[in-house]
Design a protein around this motif. Structure first.
Motif, PDB file in Angstrom:
ATOM      1  N   ARG A 110       0.841  -1.197   0.000  1.00 35.76           N
ATOM      2  CA  ARG A 110       0.000   0.000   0.000  1.00 35.76           C
ATOM      3  C   ARG A 110       0.872   1.242   0.000  1.00 35.76           C
ATOM      4  O   ARG A 110       1.810   1.363   0.795  1.00 35.76           O
ATOM      5  CB  ARG A 110      -0.938   0.028   1.213  1.00 35.76           C
ATOM      6  CG  ARG A 110      -1.891   1.246   1.184  1.00 35.76           C
ATOM      7  CD  ARG A 110      -2.855   1.260   2.342  1.00 35.76           C
ATOM      8  NE  ARG A 110      -2.199   1.513   3.617  1.00 35.76           N
ATOM      9  CZ  ARG A 110      -1.866   2.734   4.079  1.00 35.76           C
ATOM     10  NH1 ARG A 110      -2.102   3.808   3.336  1.00 35.76           N
ATOM     11  NH2 ARG A 110      -1.294   2.854   5.262  1.00 35.76           N
ATOM     12  N   GLN A 118      -3.342   3.866  -2.774  1.00 34.40           N
ATOM     13  CA  GLN A 118      -3.105   2.879  -3.830  1.00 34.40           C
ATOM     14  C   GLN A 118      -2.645   1.549  -3.212  1.00 34.40           C
ATOM     15  O   GLN A 118      -1.674   1.511  -2.463  1.00 34.40           O
ATOM     16  CB  GLN A 118      -2.065   3.385  -4.823  1.00 34.40           C
ATOM     17  CG  GLN A 118      -2.437   4.715  -5.476  1.00 34.40           C
ATOM     18  CD  GLN A 118      -3.818   4.690  -6.107  1.00 34.40           C
ATOM     19  OE1 GLN A 118      -4.112   3.843  -6.956  1.00 34.40           O
ATOM     20  NE2 GLN A 118      -4.686   5.621  -5.686  1.00 34.40           N
ATOM     21  N   TYR A 128      -1.438  -2.221  -4.179  1.00 33.13           N
ATOM     22  CA  TYR A 128      -0.954  -3.141  -5.202  1.00 33.13           C
ATOM     23  C   TYR A 128      -1.163  -4.571  -4.714  1.00 33.13           C
ATOM     24  O   TYR A 128      -0.807  -4.902  -3.573  1.00 33.13           O
ATOM     25  CB  TYR A 128       0.528  -2.901  -5.493  1.00 33.13           C
ATOM     26  CG  TYR A 128       0.796  -1.535  -6.083  1.00 33.13           C
ATOM     27  CD1 TYR A 128       0.721  -1.322  -7.452  1.00 33.13           C
ATOM     28  CD2 TYR A 128       1.106  -0.456  -5.269  1.00 33.13           C
ATOM     29  CE1 TYR A 128       0.961  -0.065  -7.999  1.00 33.13           C
ATOM     30  CE2 TYR A 128       1.348   0.804  -5.804  1.00 33.13           C
ATOM     31  CZ  TYR A 128       1.275   0.987  -7.166  1.00 33.13           C
ATOM     32  OH  TYR A 128       1.503   2.233  -7.698  1.00 33.13           O
ATOM     33  N   ARG A 147      -3.548  -2.715  -9.398  1.00 31.24           N
ATOM     34  CA  ARG A 147      -3.555  -1.554  -8.510  1.00 31.24           C
ATOM     35  C   ARG A 147      -5.004  -1.151  -8.254  1.00 31.24           C
ATOM     36  O   ARG A 147      -5.760  -0.889  -9.200  1.00 31.24           O
ATOM     37  CB  ARG A 147      -2.774  -0.387  -9.120  1.00 31.24           C
ATOM     38  CG  ARG A 147      -2.847   0.901  -8.280  1.00 31.24           C
ATOM     39  CD  ARG A 147      -1.834   1.940  -8.746  1.00 31.24           C
ATOM     40  NE  ARG A 147      -2.052   2.356 -10.118  1.00 31.24           N
ATOM     41  CZ  ARG A 147      -2.884   3.325 -10.504  1.00 31.24           C
ATOM     42  NH1 ARG A 147      -3.638   3.965  -9.597  1.00 31.24           N
ATOM     43  NH2 ARG A 147      -2.999   3.659 -11.779  1.00 31.24           N
ATOM     44  N   TYR A 148      -5.369  -1.121  -6.977  1.00 35.20           N
ATOM     45  CA  TYR A 148      -6.700  -0.705  -6.557  1.00 35.20           C
ATOM     46  C   TYR A 148      -6.607   0.615  -5.797  1.00 35.20           C
ATOM     47  O   TYR A 148      -5.636   0.863  -5.077  1.00 35.20           O
ATOM     48  CB  TYR A 148      -7.339  -1.758  -5.662  1.00 35.20           C
ATOM     49  CG  TYR A 148      -7.925  -2.924  -6.414  1.00 35.20           C
ATOM     50  CD1 TYR A 148      -9.292  -3.072  -6.573  1.00 35.20           C
ATOM     51  CD2 TYR A 148      -7.100  -3.894  -6.977  1.00 35.20           C
ATOM     52  CE1 TYR A 148      -9.833  -4.141  -7.279  1.00 35.20           C
ATOM     53  CE2 TYR A 148      -7.630  -4.972  -7.682  1.00 35.20           C
ATOM     54  CZ  TYR A 148      -8.991  -5.082  -7.825  1.00 35.20           C
ATOM     55  OH  TYR A 148      -9.511  -6.126  -8.526  1.00 35.20           O
ATOM     56  N   THR A 149      -7.621   1.450  -5.947  1.00 34.83           N
ATOM     57  CA  THR A 149      -7.713   2.695  -5.194  1.00 34.83           C
ATOM     58  C   THR A 149      -8.672   2.487  -4.026  1.00 34.83           C
ATOM     59  O   THR A 149      -9.834   2.100  -4.231  1.00 34.83           O
ATOM     60  CB  THR A 149      -8.217   3.841  -6.080  1.00 34.83           C
ATOM     61  OG1 THR A 149      -7.311   4.017  -7.176  1.00 34.83           O
ATOM     62  CG2 THR A 149      -8.291   5.144  -5.281  1.00 34.83           C
ATOM     63  N   GLU A 209      -3.838  -2.624 -14.171  1.00 30.62           N
ATOM     64  CA  GLU A 209      -3.220  -3.936 -14.041  1.00 30.62           C
ATOM     65  C   GLU A 209      -1.972  -3.979 -14.895  1.00 30.62           C
ATOM     66  O   GLU A 209      -1.872  -3.271 -15.894  1.00 30.62           O
ATOM     67  CB  GLU A 209      -4.174  -5.054 -14.490  1.00 30.62           C
ATOM     68  CG  GLU A 209      -5.413  -5.206 -13.647  1.00 30.62           C
ATOM     69  CD  GLU A 209      -6.313  -6.306 -14.157  1.00 30.62           C
ATOM     70  OE1 GLU A 209      -6.387  -6.479 -15.389  1.00 30.62           O
ATOM     71  OE2 GLU A 209      -6.942  -6.995 -13.340  1.00 30.62           O
ATOM     72  N   ARG A 216       5.457   0.890 -12.119  1.00 27.91           N
ATOM     73  CA  ARG A 216       4.159   0.777 -11.474  1.00 27.91           C
ATOM     74  C   ARG A 216       3.035   0.854 -12.502  1.00 27.91           C
ATOM     75  O   ARG A 216       3.096   1.664 -13.424  1.00 27.91           O
ATOM     76  CB  ARG A 216       3.971   1.917 -10.470  1.00 27.91           C
ATOM     77  CG  ARG A 216       4.762   1.781  -9.175  1.00 27.91           C
ATOM     78  CD  ARG A 216       4.620   3.057  -8.388  1.00 27.91           C
ATOM     79  NE  ARG A 216       5.125   2.949  -7.042  1.00 27.91           N
ATOM     80  CZ  ARG A 216       6.416   2.971  -6.704  1.00 27.91           C
ATOM     81  NH1 ARG A 216       7.317   3.109  -7.655  1.00 27.91           N
ATOM     82  NH2 ARG A 216       6.785   2.892  -5.445  1.00 27.91           N
TER      83      ARG A 216
END
Length: 304
Positions: free
Chosen positions: A230, A234, A236, A247-249, A260, A303
């Motif tokens: 994290r 963000q 990962y 990658r999620y928010t 992705e 990233r």
């Protein structure tokens, strides 16, 4: 003995081990990475799983025997830092005192090493049966470990005082014999976040009560979710057998997929650590039968 070992290892890695920055060091102060290798080898037969980066040194544990390998990100060269106990070394993190905290897999334990000498500083035995201590995250007071076989977290104070077992309640449902809770990070609210590999679910966990709440992934599923990282909002997520990192928010409402990344060099990556603009992932190669001669690599990507 340990001083002589530290001098020898420093000679292999340059000055990294004797002048290593803490895990929270600003990578921008350590020079550009464009000349750093984007892929390098680990010893044949190593069977890596976890990664931790401190300064320009990356650490990798062996699933085969639990040994620890230290590599210089500037060159990709490295050496064995510590011999293992014969049981795995999986997820790992380095703290501000340059101590390496290691999850012990089927050994049911955690170990703490001095990254300057390779000395074993402490060992904590959590369980002896039906256990798989998989990953670890550090807070300002404690190290928290997941167990992929049990609905628990293990907390070890950074002072190395005796550990406690936190029973988990709420939304988490353990599947016997499966890889359940795996990667773990701190949350935005002072709590913890962990991924359940077999279900692809993500959970917020209250470190005081043990209550788990499933995070709304907006219809997505983190199939084969493994290592987590994290950075602010963000998150990962390494999805090992899918050969990708997502990658999620994070938000109060849940978590939404932002991007992705996959790579032709991925061969079942498991965990992730960041340096500069790059993410580094070891290839565990779970789908390749391991032998003493099996090759293993570490891949660096931008990233997503």
């Amino acid at each position: 003995m340990y001083r002589r070992f530290g001098v020898l290892l420093a000679a292999v890695l340059g000055v990294t081990l004797t002048a290593a920055a803490p895990a929270t060091a600003d990578a921008s102060l350590l020079g550009p990475t464009q000349h750093f290798p984007t892929e390098f080898s680990l010893p044949n037969g190593w069977q890596p799983e976890g990664i931790a980066i401190s300064g320009t040194t990356a650490y990798f544990g062996s699933r085969a025997d639990g040994s620890i390998y230290a590599a210089d990100l500037r060159t990709g060269k490295g050496a064995v830092l510590a011999k293992g106990p014969g049981t795995p070394s999986l997820g790992m993190k380095v703290d501000g005192k340059r101590r390496l905290w290691v999850a012990g897999g089927t050994g049911g334990d955690a170990r703490v090493y001095d990254t300057r000498t390779g000395a074993l500083l402490a060992k904590f035995q959590f369980a002896t049966t039906d256990t798989f201590v998989n990953d670890v995250v550090l807070t300002n007071k404690s190290a928290w470990f997941t167990d992929s076989r049990k609905a628990v977290l293990y907390e070890v104070p950074l002072s190395l005082k005796p550990h406690r077992t936190l029973e988990l309640t709420g939304d988490l449902v353990i599947t016997p014999g499966a890889v359940n809770l795996n990667g773990i990070v701190t949350g935005l609210d002072g709590g913890l976040i962990a991924v359940q590999s077999n279900t692809g679910k993500l959970f917020r966990i209250d470190p005081r009560s043990g209550k788990s709440i499933a995070i709304n992934l907006s219809g997505q599923t983190l199939t084969n979710g493994d290592g987590l990282l994290r950075e602010g909002r963000q998150l990962y997520v390494v999805q090992n057998r899918l050969n990708k990192v997502a990658r999620y928010t994070l938000s109060r409402e849940g978590a939404s997929l932002a991007a992705e990344r996959t790579d032709a060099r991925f061969d079942v990556p498991t965990t992730v650590a960041a340096f500069g603009k790059r993410l580094y992932l070891p290839n565990a190669r779970f789908t390749t039968p391991p032998t003493p001669d099996t090759a293993y690599t570490v891949v660096a990507v931008e990233r997503p």
